[in-house]
Motif scaffolding. Structure first.
Motif, PDB file in Angstrom:
ATOM      1  N   ILE A   3       9.533   1.468   1.896  1.00 11.19           N
ATOM      2  CA  ILE A   3      10.487   0.760   1.035  1.00 11.19           C
ATOM      3  C   ILE A   3      11.372   1.754   0.289  1.00 11.19           C
ATOM      4  N   VAL A   4      10.771   2.768  -0.295  1.00 12.41           N
ATOM      5  CA  VAL A   4      11.538   3.768  -1.040  1.00 12.41           C
ATOM      6  C   VAL A   4      12.524   4.479  -0.116  1.00 12.41           C
ATOM      7  N   GLY A   5      12.101   4.777   1.102  1.00  9.79           N
ATOM      8  CA  GLY A   5      13.005   5.406   2.065  1.00  9.79           C
ATOM      9  C   GLY A   5      14.194   4.530   2.395  1.00  9.79           C
ATOM     10  N   GLN A   6      13.973   3.241   2.560  1.00  9.61           N
ATOM     11  CA  GLN A   6      15.066   2.317   2.870  1.00  9.61           C
ATOM     12  C   GLN A   6      16.030   2.187   1.703  1.00  9.61           C
ATOM     13  N   VAL A   7      15.481   2.080   0.498  1.00 11.98           N
ATOM     14  CA  VAL A   7      16.330   1.953  -0.687  1.00 11.98           C
ATOM     15  C   VAL A   7      17.147   3.223  -0.882  1.00 11.98           C
ATOM     16  N   SER A   8      16.516   4.365  -0.682  1.00  9.16           N
ATOM     17  CA  SER A   8      17.232   5.640  -0.823  1.00  9.16           C
ATOM     18  C   SER A   8      18.365   5.755   0.181  1.00  9.16           C
ATOM     19  N   SER A   9      18.129   5.337   1.419  1.00 11.22           N
ATOM     20  CA  SER A   9      19.181   5.434   2.423  1.00 11.22           C
ATOM     21  C   SER A   9      20.311   4.453   2.125  1.00 11.22           C
ATOM     22  N   CYS A  10      19.989   3.288   1.561  1.00  5.36           N
ATOM     23  CA  CYS A  10      21.032   2.324   1.172  1.00  5.36           C
ATOM     24  C   CYS A  10      21.900   2.908   0.067  1.00  5.36           C
ATOM     25  N   ARG A  11      21.262   3.535  -0.885  1.00  3.09           N
ATOM     26  CA  ARG A  11      22.004   4.141  -1.998  1.00  3.09           C
ATOM     27  C   ARG A  11      22.895   5.267  -1.482  1.00  3.09           C
ATOM     28  N   TYR A  12      22.363   6.107  -0.596  1.00  2.00           N
ATOM     29  CA  TYR A  12      23.142   7.200  -0.019  1.00  2.00           C
ATOM     30  C   TYR A  12      24.350   6.649   0.734  1.00  2.00           C
ATOM     31  N   ASN A  22       0.857  -1.182   0.000  1.00  2.50           N
ATOM     32  CA  ASN A  22       0.000   0.000   0.000  1.00  2.50           C
ATOM     33  C   ASN A  22       0.900   1.241   0.000  1.00  2.50           C
ATOM     34  N   GLU A  23       0.310   2.417   0.000  1.00  2.00           N
ATOM     35  CA  GLU A  23       1.088   3.651  -0.127  1.00  2.00           C
ATOM     36  C   GLU A  23       2.086   3.843   1.023  1.00  2.00           C
ATOM     37  N   LEU A  24       1.667   3.548   2.239  1.00  2.02           N
ATOM     38  CA  LEU A  24       2.541   3.702   3.404  1.00  2.02           C
ATOM     39  C   LEU A  24       3.716   2.712   3.333  1.00  2.02           C
ATOM     40  N   GLN A  25       3.420   1.466   2.967  1.00  2.96           N
ATOM     41  CA  GLN A  25       4.485   0.461   2.838  1.00  2.96           C
ATOM     42  C   GLN A  25       5.462   0.841   1.719  1.00  2.96           C
ATOM     43  N   LEU A  26       4.923   1.322   0.612  1.00  2.00           N
ATOM     44  CA  LEU A  26       5.780   1.728  -0.508  1.00  2.00           C
ATOM     45  C   LEU A  26       6.690   2.888  -0.106  1.00  2.00           C
ATOM     46  N   ALA A  27       6.162   3.829   0.648  1.00  2.00           N
ATOM     47  CA  ALA A  27       6.978   4.949   1.120  1.00  2.00           C
ATOM     48  C   ALA A  27       8.113   4.456   2.011  1.00  2.00           C
TER      49      ALA A  27
END
Length: 66
Positions: A52-61, A45-50
């Protein structure tokens, strides 16, 4: 190689060994079963997707900083 991968979002390989025909990988214990994974919704859902995107972004950073 499996044992060298260490990340909070990747299941850790504890031990790896082979017989003549089979590769065995002993993985860390997870508090969720395969049955629970199969029963979970196919799409987040939208909250779960947000989350996931936050975790992926922090991994990339983190990766880019090293």
């Amino acid at each position: 190689m499996f044992q060298r991968i260490q990340h909070d979002n990747v299941v850790a390989a504890i031990e790896v060994f082979m017989t003549q025909e089979t590769l065995y990988v002993v993985l860390e214990h997870l508090p969720i079963s395969l049955e629970q994974m199969v029963k979970s919704p196919a799409y987040p859902n939208e909250l779960q997707l947000a989350a996931i995107v936050g975790q992926v972004s922090s991994c990339r950073y983190t990766r880019d900083m090293h």
